[in-house]
Motif scaffolding. Structure first.
Motif, short mmCIF file in Angstrom:
data_model
loop_
_atom_site.label_atom_id
_atom_site.label_comp_id
_atom_site.label_asym_id
_atom_site.label_seq_id
_atom_site.Cartn_x
_atom_site.Cartn_y
_atom_site.Cartn_z
N PRO A 1 10.92 26.95 -34.43
CA PRO A 1 11.25 27.97 -33.44
C PRO A 1 10.66 27.63 -32.07
CG PRO A 1 9.45 28.73 -34.80
CD PRO A 1 9.91 27.42 -35.40
N SER A 2 11.24 28.18 -31.03
CA SER A 2 10.69 28.04 -29.70
C SER A 2 9.39 28.82 -29.60
CB SER A 2 11.68 28.54 -28.66
OG SER A 2 11.06 28.71 -27.40
N SER A 3 8.43 28.32 -28.82
CA SER A 3 7.17 29.05 -28.65
C SER A 3 7.38 30.37 -27.92
CB SER A 3 6.15 28.19 -27.89
OG SER A 3 6.64 27.87 -26.60
N SER A 4 8.51 30.52 -27.24
CA SER A 4 8.80 31.77 -26.53
C SER A 4 9.59 32.76 -27.38
CB SER A 4 9.59 31.47 -25.25
OG SER A 4 10.82 30.83 -25.55
N SER A 5 9.89 32.39 -28.61
CA SER A 5 10.64 33.28 -29.49
C SER A 5 9.86 34.57 -29.74
CB SER A 5 10.92 32.58 -30.83
OG SER A 5 11.43 33.51 -31.77
N PRO A 6 10.54 35.72 -29.70
CA PRO A 6 9.83 36.99 -29.96
C PRO A 6 9.29 37.11 -31.37
CG PRO A 6 12.21 37.33 -29.84
CD PRO A 6 11.95 35.92 -29.38
N SER A 7 9.73 36.24 -32.27
CA SER A 7 9.22 36.30 -33.65
C SER A 7 7.92 35.52 -33.84
CB SER A 7 10.27 35.76 -34.62
OG SER A 7 10.53 34.38 -34.38
N ILE A 8 7.48 34.82 -32.80
CA ILE A 8 6.22 34.08 -32.87
C ILE A 8 5.07 35.06 -32.70
CG2 ILE A 8 4.77 32.34 -31.76
CD1 ILE A 8 7.06 31.16 -33.30
N GLU B 1 2.98 16.86 -36.14
CA GLU B 1 4.42 17.03 -36.16
C GLU B 1 4.89 18.24 -35.37
OE1 GLU B 1 3.43 14.80 -39.98
OE2 GLU B 1 2.50 16.24 -38.60
N PHE B 2 3.98 19.17 -35.08
CA PHE B 2 4.35 20.40 -34.38
C PHE B 2 3.93 20.39 -32.91
CE2 PHE B 2 3.96 23.04 -38.57
CZ PHE B 2 5.06 22.37 -39.09
N ARG B 3 3.32 19.30 -32.45
CA ARG B 3 2.80 19.27 -31.08
C ARG B 3 3.91 19.04 -30.06
NH1 ARG B 3 -2.62 15.62 -32.46
NH2 ARG B 3 -3.48 17.16 -33.92
N GLY B 4 3.58 19.37 -28.83
CA GLY B 4 4.54 19.17 -27.74
C GLY B 4 5.55 20.29 -27.61
N ARG B 5 5.36 21.38 -28.33
CA ARG B 5 6.32 22.48 -28.30
C ARG B 5 5.70 23.78 -27.75
NH1 ARG B 5 10.83 21.07 -31.18
NH2 ARG B 5 11.50 23.27 -31.24
N GLY B 6 4.47 23.67 -27.27
CA GLY B 6 3.84 24.82 -26.63
C GLY B 6 3.17 25.80 -27.57
N TYR B 7 3.01 25.42 -28.84
CA TYR B 7 2.44 26.35 -29.81
C TYR B 7 0.97 26.67 -29.52
CZ TYR B 7 6.66 25.62 -32.63
OH TYR B 7 7.94 25.56 -33.07
N ALA B 8 0.19 25.65 -29.23
CA ALA B 8 -1.24 25.89 -28.96
C ALA B 8 -1.40 26.76 -27.72
CB ALA B 8 -1.98 24.56 -28.79
N GLY B 9 -0.62 26.49 -26.70
CA GLY B 9 -0.68 27.30 -25.49
C GLY B 9 -0.30 28.74 -25.77
N LYS B 10 0.74 28.93 -26.59
CA LYS B 10 1.15 30.28 -26.94
C LYS B 10 0.05 31.00 -27.72
CE LYS B 10 4.15 33.67 -27.29
NZ LYS B 10 4.61 34.40 -26.09
#
Length: 387
Positions: free
Chosen positions: A11-18, A121-130
């Motif tokens: 999913p996108s890090s901006s997804s409302p389900s995150i 494998e999950f890096r570069g998608r903004g997850y840590a920042g989110k």
């Protein structure tokens, strides 16, 4: 969602389900398996998992003292009862003090942020920042509602920029260090070695000294807010319990010396340093291992330069002697007092180097009260706060 999930299924890090939430025990263990590959150092996978479980049981972590967090997709279907772990971290609750601009000093809580991790494998998608954005939002909301936490600290190993974007600004990151001499004859007769039975009294005395310091205004700008994490016994023991587990796993024995103390023969005032062994290379790679001072205390500011020099030399020799016994190649002390730094530099036997840290172990602070984090005076910013 497994680590092998395709990028298109993430999913996108901006997804409302995150969402940011607490993991189940199974999910927590999976985060440890993820980060063991990078942080396990000299520990086997089994030892690493045992250590992480053990650290949840020690005094600082008990009764809600540590909280595990994961970033996950609330819309994803759990697999085998587990949700996807897109990023993870933990927070540690620590006693602290705040001196407000009106001069009043208050007991508060601070949260240390640790173990921030995203699987490769999950890096570069903004997850840590989110995750950090949501965590900061949670802390700020809690502070408005309950007053806790007053501030948060973390220690960045990825430079200055990432965490600063989310409010954790690096403040004062210097150290003195010296290489351990293999051929040195170390006379430690001027100091007393600090063992387990001495820690409670020293921690109690240190807290009184920190409170005395916090009652003073900043020497340059009296309007500054001052903050400090209290170097109490629980905060110190977190390091010593962790150290003991790693040393026992790697060397089959536990340290018994936790520092060294100098007592003035003329006034009875004391200078002491508490240190821990950090084994990043284990017995096989001593060049990666070091002794880190957790706290360095000068009990009486009026101590003469000559006596302070004697104290520093004796304490440093004791640290070096322990370093040799535990396969450590370097000794370091963070943000030393100016007089301690001068005494260390004058003691030419150690050949100390002064370093401004730019990339690793960057002590960073996020202030949730009035005013800007940049204007906060962080008192006793030393290694004991690291988590």
């Amino acid at each position: 969602m497994s680590a092998s999930a395709s990028a298109s299924s993430l999913p996108s890090s901006s997804s409302p389900s995150i969402i940011l939430t607490n993991p189940t025990p199974l999910e927590r263990t999976r985060t440890w398996l993820y980060n063991q590959t990078e942080w396990g150092n000299s520990l086997t996978v089994a030892d690493y998992l045992e250590r992480e479980e053990y650290l949840l049981s020690i005094p600082l972590a008990r009764n809600g003292g540590i909280t595990n967090w994961i970033l996950t997709d609330d819309a994803a279907t759990p697999q085998n009862g587990e949700r996807p772990v897109l990023a993870a971290c933990e927070t540690l609750r620590k006693r602290a003090l705040v001196r407000n601009q009106d001069g009043s000093v208050h007991d508060v809580w601070a949260y240390g942020v640790a173990s921030v991790f995203t699987l490769k494998e999950f890096r570069g998608r903004g997850y840590a920042g989110k995750m950090m954005e949501l965590l900061r939002g949670y802390m700020a909301a809690q502070q408005r509602e309950t007053g806790e936490p007053a501030f948060s600290v973390l220690f960045s190993d990825i430079g200055r920029l990432f965490y600063a974007k989310h409010g954790w600004l690096p403040l004062e990151n210097t150290q003195i260090e010296f290489r351990v001499r293999s051929d040195a004859e170390l006379d430690t007769s001027s100091v007393t070695l600090i063992h387990e039975e001495h820690l409670a009294e020293l921690a109690e005395r240190d807290e009184l000294l920190v409170r005395k310091e916090m009652a003073k205004p900043n020497a340059v700008d009296a309007s500054k807010t001052r903050v400090a994490v209290i170097p109490d016994l629980d905060a110190l023991q977190w390091h010593f319990y962790r150290e003991a587990f790693i040393c026992n796993a790697a060397f089959g024995r536990k340290p018994t010396v936790h520092g060294a103390l100098y007592t003035s023969p003329s006034t009875g005032s004391r200078v002491w340093g508490l240190f821990e062994r950090n084994h990043y290379g284990g017995p096989e790679q001593p060049e990666k291992n070091l002794i880190s001072f957790l706290r360095f205390v000068v009990e009486d500011e009026s101590i003469s330069d000559d006596e302070l020099s004697t104290a520093v030399v004796g304490i440093f020799r004791a640290a070096e002697k322990e370093a040799k016994d535990w396969s450590c190649s370097k000794v370091e002390i963070w943000n030393p007092l100016e007089r301690v730094r001068k005494a260390a530099e004058a003691a030419t036997e150690f050949e100390t180097t002064f370093v401004v840290r730019q990339d690793k172990n960057l002590a960073s602070l996020n202030w949730f009260g009035e005013g800007a984090t940049e204007d906060v005076d962080w008192v006793v910013n030393e290694r004991f706060e690291w988590c």
